[in-house]
Enzyme design. Structure first.
Site, PDB file in Angstrom:
ATOM      1  N   LYS A   1      22.187  -8.091 -38.973  1.00 54.47           N
ATOM      2  CA  LYS A   1      21.203  -7.979 -37.885  1.00 54.47           C
ATOM      3  C   LYS A   1      21.900  -7.809 -36.542  1.00 54.47           C
ATOM      4  O   LYS A   1      22.757  -8.620 -36.177  1.00 54.47           O
ATOM      5  CB  LYS A   1      20.355  -9.250 -37.817  1.00 54.47           C
ATOM      6  CG  LYS A   1      19.159  -9.224 -38.735  1.00 54.47           C
ATOM      7  CD  LYS A   1      18.298 -10.436 -38.442  1.00 54.47           C
ATOM      8  CE  LYS A   1      17.110 -10.504 -39.359  1.00 54.47           C
ATOM      9  NZ  LYS A   1      16.373 -11.775 -39.160  1.00 54.47           N
TER      10      LYS A   1
ATOM     11  N   ASP B   1      15.221  -6.499 -27.394  1.00 57.70           N
ATOM     12  CA  ASP B   1      15.931  -5.915 -28.527  1.00 57.70           C
ATOM     13  C   ASP B   1      14.865  -5.148 -29.319  1.00 57.70           C
ATOM     14  O   ASP B   1      13.666  -5.377 -29.124  1.00 57.70           O
ATOM     15  CB  ASP B   1      16.524  -7.068 -29.351  1.00 57.70           C
ATOM     16  CG  ASP B   1      17.140  -6.611 -30.646  1.00 57.70           C
ATOM     17  OD1 ASP B   1      17.959  -5.689 -30.616  1.00 57.70           O
ATOM     18  OD2 ASP B   1      16.786  -7.178 -31.699  1.00 57.70           O
ATOM     19  N   LEU B   2      15.265  -4.251 -30.176  1.00 57.40           N
ATOM     20  CA  LEU B   2      14.262  -3.457 -30.905  1.00 57.40           C
ATOM     21  C   LEU B   2      14.008  -4.014 -32.315  1.00 57.40           C
ATOM     22  O   LEU B   2      12.954  -4.597 -32.586  1.00 57.40           O
ATOM     23  CB  LEU B   2      14.735  -1.996 -30.987  1.00 57.40           C
ATOM     24  CG  LEU B   2      13.800  -1.046 -31.736  1.00 57.40           C
ATOM     25  CD1 LEU B   2      12.485  -0.848 -30.991  1.00 57.40           C
ATOM     26  CD2 LEU B   2      14.473   0.311 -31.930  1.00 57.40           C
ATOM     27  N   ASP B   3      14.994  -3.845 -33.200  1.00 52.75           N
ATOM     28  CA  ASP B   3      14.813  -4.230 -34.600  1.00 52.75           C
ATOM     29  C   ASP B   3      14.651  -5.741 -34.723  1.00 52.75           C
ATOM     30  O   ASP B   3      15.524  -6.504 -34.318  1.00 52.75           O
ATOM     31  CB  ASP B   3      16.023  -3.799 -35.434  1.00 52.75           C
ATOM     32  CG  ASP B   3      16.142  -2.285 -35.514  1.00 52.75           C
ATOM     33  OD1 ASP B   3      15.147  -1.604 -35.251  1.00 52.75           O
ATOM     34  OD2 ASP B   3      17.235  -1.804 -35.844  1.00 52.75           O
TER      35      ASP B   3
ATOM     36  N   THR C   1      12.258  -2.855 -38.552  1.00 51.20           N
ATOM     37  CA  THR C   1      13.000  -1.781 -39.206  1.00 51.20           C
ATOM     38  C   THR C   1      14.081  -2.355 -40.109  1.00 51.20           C
ATOM     39  O   THR C   1      14.721  -1.616 -40.857  1.00 51.20           O
ATOM     40  CB  THR C   1      13.653  -0.850 -38.159  1.00 51.20           C
ATOM     41  OG1 THR C   1      14.072  -1.655 -37.081  1.00 51.20           O
ATOM     42  CG2 THR C   1      12.699   0.205 -37.675  1.00 51.20           C
TER      43      THR C   1
ATOM     44  N   SER D   1      19.208  -2.231 -27.346  1.00 48.10           N
ATOM     45  CA  SER D   1      19.337  -2.239 -28.811  1.00 48.10           C
ATOM     46  C   SER D   1      20.677  -1.676 -29.255  1.00 48.10           C
ATOM     47  O   SER D   1      21.210  -0.759 -28.626  1.00 48.10           O
ATOM     48  CB  SER D   1      18.208  -1.399 -29.410  1.00 48.10           C
ATOM     49  OG  SER D   1      18.447  -1.121 -30.765  1.00 48.10           O
ATOM     50  N   ALA D   2      21.192  -2.211 -30.367  1.00 50.00           N
ATOM     51  CA  ALA D   2      22.427  -1.671 -30.947  1.00 50.00           C
ATOM     52  C   ALA D   2      22.165  -0.356 -31.668  1.00 50.00           C
ATOM     53  O   ALA D   2      23.095   0.378 -32.000  1.00 50.00           O
ATOM     54  CB  ALA D   2      23.008  -2.678 -31.933  1.00 50.00           C
TER      55      ALA D   2
ATOM     56  N   GLU E   1      15.523 -11.570 -28.269  1.00 51.31           N
ATOM     57  CA  GLU E   1      16.467 -11.184 -29.324  1.00 51.31           C
ATOM     58  C   GLU E   1      16.192 -11.925 -30.632  1.00 51.31           C
ATOM     59  O   GLU E   1      15.774 -13.079 -30.601  1.00 51.31           O
ATOM     60  CB  GLU E   1      17.886 -11.588 -28.888  1.00 51.31           C
ATOM     61  CG  GLU E   1      18.770 -10.467 -28.466  1.00 51.31           C
ATOM     62  CD  GLU E   1      19.193  -9.512 -29.573  1.00 51.31           C
ATOM     63  OE1 GLU E   1      19.000  -9.819 -30.757  1.00 51.31           O
ATOM     64  OE2 GLU E   1      19.721  -8.452 -29.243  1.00 51.31           O
ATOM     65  N   ASP E   2      16.462 -11.258 -31.750  1.00 53.45           N
ATOM     66  CA  ASP E   2      16.304 -11.939 -33.047  1.00 53.45           C
ATOM     67  C   ASP E   2      17.637 -12.253 -33.705  1.00 53.45           C
ATOM     68  O   ASP E   2      17.661 -12.860 -34.774  1.00 53.45           O
ATOM     69  CB  ASP E   2      15.468 -11.077 -34.017  1.00 53.45           C
ATOM     70  CG  ASP E   2      16.229  -9.845 -34.479  1.00 53.45           C
ATOM     71  OD1 ASP E   2      16.891  -9.206 -33.639  1.00 53.45           O
ATOM     72  OD2 ASP E   2      16.167  -9.524 -35.677  1.00 53.45           O
TER      73      ASP E   2
ATOM     74  N   LYS F   1      27.107  -6.066 -29.117  1.00 51.22           N
ATOM     75  CA  LYS F   1      26.765  -7.485 -29.008  1.00 51.22           C
ATOM     76  C   LYS F   1      27.719  -8.267 -29.922  1.00 51.22           C
ATOM     77  O   LYS F   1      28.046  -7.758 -30.990  1.00 51.22           O
ATOM     78  CB  LYS F   1      25.314  -7.718 -29.464  1.00 51.22           C
ATOM     79  CG  LYS F   1      24.270  -6.940 -28.661  1.00 51.22           C
ATOM     80  CD  LYS F   1      22.910  -6.989 -29.359  1.00 51.22           C
ATOM     81  CE  LYS F   1      21.914  -6.045 -28.695  1.00 51.22           C
ATOM     82  NZ  LYS F   1      20.627  -5.946 -29.393  1.00 51.22           N
TER      83      LYS F   1
END
Ligand code: B16
Ligand code: MG
Length: 223
Positions: free
Chosen positions: A46, A10-12, A18, A115-116, A170-171, A146
């Site tokens: 998130k 995942d990115l953020d 971010t 990522s979303a 994932e966070d 997601k």
């Protein structure tokens, strides 16, 4: 121990922080309707798509928007978000991210992004890590957000790997749900109490190599 052929990130909140910029932009937008966006409410955003985040925020003020208004306010939020992230660079990558990506490359483990965010490619470029990724699946590429596993399934397909040989990092709770329902190993980045359904939760990559993560999964008989 089973083979791990790929990792999808995942990115953020996993590679880069971010979330603080999303928060500023959403908080400023919410203020237009005299809605105060608290940190607690922001946590719920998130991993949630831009449109669904807007709908969540306006619902706090019992406001309903037309499709045109939704499109307009999403664009307004994104414009502010883009101006905030425009100055980002590698210094905003989370601790040990580059070292981990380098370790994966050395070990010929495939690397993907799930990522979303519709701005995912831009953020990868800004932080200078785009060259590590063989597959980038963003909010522009999926029809289901997601907790639907589409974003990770697409990533695995692009990498040419099976979900059962891939670790997703994932966070968000929704992201962990997406990974588990898609048949992936799910490693949560954050707090145990927030990510209960993950196979393993670590606070960050700061003190972990890929080998450490695999060892930890193996010790709890997950891999
Ligand atoms: P954008 P992730 C998600 O990214 C963020 O966590 C979430 O806060 C944001 O609303 C969403 O991307 C959409 O982002 O407005 O840039 O398309 O955690 O899935 O990498
Ligand atoms: Mg995230």
């Amino acid at each position: 121990m089973k083979t791990v052929s790929a990792c999808i990130f995942d990115l953020d909140g996993v590679l880069v922080d971010t979330a603080k910029y999303h928060f500023i932009a959403w908080r400023n937008l919410a203020a237009r309707w005299h809605i105060e966006l608290t940190h607690e409410e922001n946590e719920k955003l998130k991993g949630v798509s831009r449109k669904d985040s807007l709908l969540h925020i306006v619902a706090l003020g019992d406001i309903t928007l037309t499709d045109e208004e939704i499109e307009h306010w999403c664009a307004v939020k994104n414009e502010e978000y883009l101006s905030l992230v425009a100055g980002m660079n590698a210094s905003e990558l989370l601790p040990n991210v580059v070292e981990l990506l380098e370790e994966l490359k050395t070990k010929h483990i495939k690397i993907g992004l799930g990522s979303a965010s519709k701005n995912a490619a831009f953020i990868l470029e800004k932080t200078g890590i785009q060259h590590f990724f063989e597959a980038v699946v963003s909010g522009n590429d999926v029809t289901h957000s997601k907790p639907h596993p589409e974003v990770f399934h697409k990533g695995a397909k692009m990498l040419g790997v099976k979900s059962e040989e891939t670790i997703v990092f994932e966070d968000s709770q929704k992201g962990i749900q997406a990974a588990k329902s898609g048949g992936f190993y799910a490693v949560g980045i954050g707090k145990e109490e927030d990510l209960k359904t993950a196979d393993l939760v670590i606070p960050s990559f700061e003190k972990y190599t890929f080998e450490d993560i695999k060892q930890s999964l193996s010790q709890i008989n997950k891999i």
